[in-house]
Design a protein around this motif. Structure first.
Motif, short mmCIF file in Angstrom:
data_model
loop_
_atom_site.label_atom_id
_atom_site.label_comp_id
_atom_site.label_asym_id
_atom_site.label_seq_id
_atom_site.Cartn_x
_atom_site.Cartn_y
_atom_site.Cartn_z
N ASP A 58 100.56 1.28 4.04
CA ASP A 58 100.82 2.50 3.28
C ASP A 58 101.64 3.47 4.13
O ASP A 58 101.53 3.49 5.37
CB ASP A 58 99.51 3.17 2.88
CG ASP A 58 98.75 2.36 1.83
OD1 ASP A 58 99.41 1.59 1.10
OD2 ASP A 58 97.53 2.50 1.76
N VAL A 76 109.49 -6.79 3.73
CA VAL A 76 109.35 -6.28 2.36
C VAL A 76 110.70 -5.82 1.82
O VAL A 76 110.99 -5.97 0.62
CB VAL A 76 108.30 -5.14 2.31
CG1 VAL A 76 108.81 -3.88 3.00
CG2 VAL A 76 107.92 -4.83 0.86
N LYS A 131 108.43 4.98 -5.25
CA LYS A 131 107.14 4.39 -5.62
C LYS A 131 106.85 4.57 -7.11
O LYS A 131 106.26 3.71 -7.74
CB LYS A 131 106.02 5.04 -4.80
CG LYS A 131 106.08 4.72 -3.31
CD LYS A 131 105.03 5.52 -2.55
CE LYS A 131 105.08 5.24 -1.06
NZ LYS A 131 104.15 6.10 -0.29
N GLU A 155 103.03 -1.11 -12.91
CA GLU A 155 102.25 -2.34 -12.93
C GLU A 155 103.05 -3.48 -12.29
O GLU A 155 103.30 -3.48 -11.11
CB GLU A 155 101.78 -2.66 -14.35
CG GLU A 155 100.83 -1.60 -14.91
CD GLU A 155 100.34 -1.95 -16.28
OE1 GLU A 155 100.81 -2.94 -16.87
OE2 GLU A 155 99.45 -1.22 -16.78
N ASP A 156 103.51 -4.47 -13.10
CA ASP A 156 104.20 -5.62 -12.52
C ASP A 156 105.72 -5.55 -12.74
O ASP A 156 106.41 -6.56 -12.71
CB ASP A 156 103.66 -6.92 -13.13
CG ASP A 156 103.84 -6.96 -14.65
OD1 ASP A 156 104.24 -5.92 -15.22
OD2 ASP A 156 103.58 -8.02 -15.24
N GLN A 211 105.48 -9.50 -4.44
CA GLN A 211 104.15 -8.89 -4.48
C GLN A 211 103.39 -9.14 -3.19
O GLN A 211 102.71 -8.26 -2.66
CB GLN A 211 103.35 -9.44 -5.66
CG GLN A 211 102.02 -8.73 -5.91
CD GLN A 211 102.21 -7.26 -6.23
OE1 GLN A 211 102.84 -6.91 -7.21
NE2 GLN A 211 101.65 -6.38 -5.38
N ALA A 212 103.54 -10.36 -2.64
CA ALA A 212 102.87 -10.69 -1.38
C ALA A 212 103.39 -9.82 -0.24
O ALA A 212 102.61 -9.33 0.59
CB ALA A 212 103.09 -12.17 -1.04
N LEU A 220 104.74 -6.82 -0.58
CA LEU A 220 104.27 -5.46 -0.85
C LEU A 220 102.81 -5.30 -0.42
O LEU A 220 102.42 -4.27 0.12
CB LEU A 220 104.44 -5.13 -2.33
CG LEU A 220 105.87 -4.92 -2.84
CD1 LEU A 220 105.89 -4.86 -4.37
CD2 LEU A 220 106.47 -3.64 -2.27
N ASP A 221 102.00 -6.32 -0.68
CA ASP A 221 100.57 -6.25 -0.34
C ASP A 221 100.35 -6.17 1.17
O ASP A 221 99.39 -5.54 1.63
CB ASP A 221 99.84 -7.47 -0.90
CG ASP A 221 99.77 -7.47 -2.43
OD1 ASP A 221 99.96 -6.38 -3.02
OD2 ASP A 221 99.54 -8.55 -3.03
N LEU A 222 101.24 -6.79 1.95
CA LEU A 222 101.09 -6.80 3.41
C LEU A 222 101.74 -5.58 4.07
O LEU A 222 101.57 -5.38 5.27
CB LEU A 222 101.71 -8.08 3.99
CG LEU A 222 100.99 -9.40 3.65
CD1 LEU A 222 101.80 -10.57 4.15
CD2 LEU A 222 99.59 -9.40 4.25
#
Length: 307
Positions: free
Chosen positions: A247, A191, A211, A216-217, A239-240, A242-244
């Motif tokens: 937290d 990331v 953070k 949003e985007d 984004q991919a 960040l999604d993986l």
């Protein structure tokens, strides 16, 4: 007990009744337990501290000299607010100028600064020479309004150009190299690389992103060297990643495997180990750097964040 007095030193009892001693001018303290007041060790400590103080005084730049101008600039708010790396580079440039710090302000002019620039290029290379020129320009610029110098004599000195046969220190990554490096990287490394790759931010600036700078985007970043706020769209690749990414409790977007904010040195160490492994496996060629991650010719919109 006879009271001992030593010129330049204060000997007193603190609120707990403990005897203490320090040099008034520098604040240097003497450990009374190791060197009791009145002992030979005590007077030897006093002489050592005096010698240090005299040495510091002798090194201080004299008023009306180039060294004094540089010192005055280093004390400005502008210098204090620069990125840590920039401050460090400027101090290295000041070290190069140390032998001529006693140069009188009255003999400083553009030809003299141009000569300093030329000599720097021969001794420390064209890139560092240009940094010396930039430092002098800032020094003169921030001392004009103080009445300490009349003009910016570095402004018209022409920067040195990169030699044609010299390779770039941070060559851009190829698309193939990006495709090879990202997949095997661990999530906390992947990331970070994706963020630097897709935002064009310097590694130091990317690692500091918080953070609350994601809206949003869009990521609202700040370039450390200029303080310029930039709006950076979040790409599908980023984004991919960040999604993986799990937290974590750190305020920063990026974090180590322990969920703590990265330091630049910490991430550089992890990146270096990962890169060396890929090189040893023959997957990538040597020479990849974090600063080379920025997309070639990337530009991001400079505007204020909506309130």
């Amino acid at each position: 007990m006879t009271q001992v007095r030593v010129k330049g030193f204060k000997i007193f009892k603190d609120r707990h009744g403990k005897l203490r001693c320090y040099h008034r001018a520098t604040g240097h303290k003497i450990d009374i337990e190791k060197s009791p007041v009145g002992s030979a060790e005590f007077f030897a400590e006093c002489e050592t501290i005096r010698a240090i103080a005299e040495g510091q005084k002798a090194k201080a730049p004299k008023a009306g000299t180039l060294g004094a101008l540089i010192q005055t600039y280093f004390e400005t708010e502008h210098f204090q607010n620069l990125a840590e790396a920039t401050r460090r580079d400027y101090r290295k440039c000041a070290d190069f100028l140390e032998p001529i710090k006693g140069t009188s302000i009255h003999v400083i002019d553009t030809p003299l600064v141009s000569g300093i620039h030329d000599k720097a290029a021969k001794k420390i290379g064209w890139r560092r020479a240009n940094m010396v020129r930039t430092l002098l320009s800032e020094v003169f610029r921030y001392n004009i309004h103080k009445g300490l110098i009349t003009a910016n004599y570095a402004k018209d000195v022409i920067p040195k150009r990169r030699p044609r046969d010299q390779a770039y220190a941070n060559r851009p990554w190829s698309i193939e190299e990006r495709d090879i490096v990202l997949p095997p990287a661990k999530p906390h490394v992947r990331v970070a690389l994706a963020l630097m790759m897709n935002t064009g931010l310097d590694p130091t600036d990317a690692l500091k992103l918080r953070k609350d700078q994601i809206d949003e985007d869009t990521i609202w970043g700040v370039r450390g060297k200029t303080g310029e706020e930039v709006a950076i769209p979040i790409s599908p690749t980023l984004q991919a990643a960040l999604d993986l990414f799990p937290d974590h409790e750190a305020e920063t977007i990026l974090a180590s495997s322990r969920g703590e904010a990265w330091t630049y040195n910490g991430f550089s160490t992890v990146w270096h180990r990962f890169k060396i492994k890929l090189e040893e496996e023959g997957l990538i060629a040597p020479g990849l750097t974090l600063k080379g991650l920025a997309p070639h010719g990337s530009h991001h919109t400079s505007r204020s964040r909506p309130r």
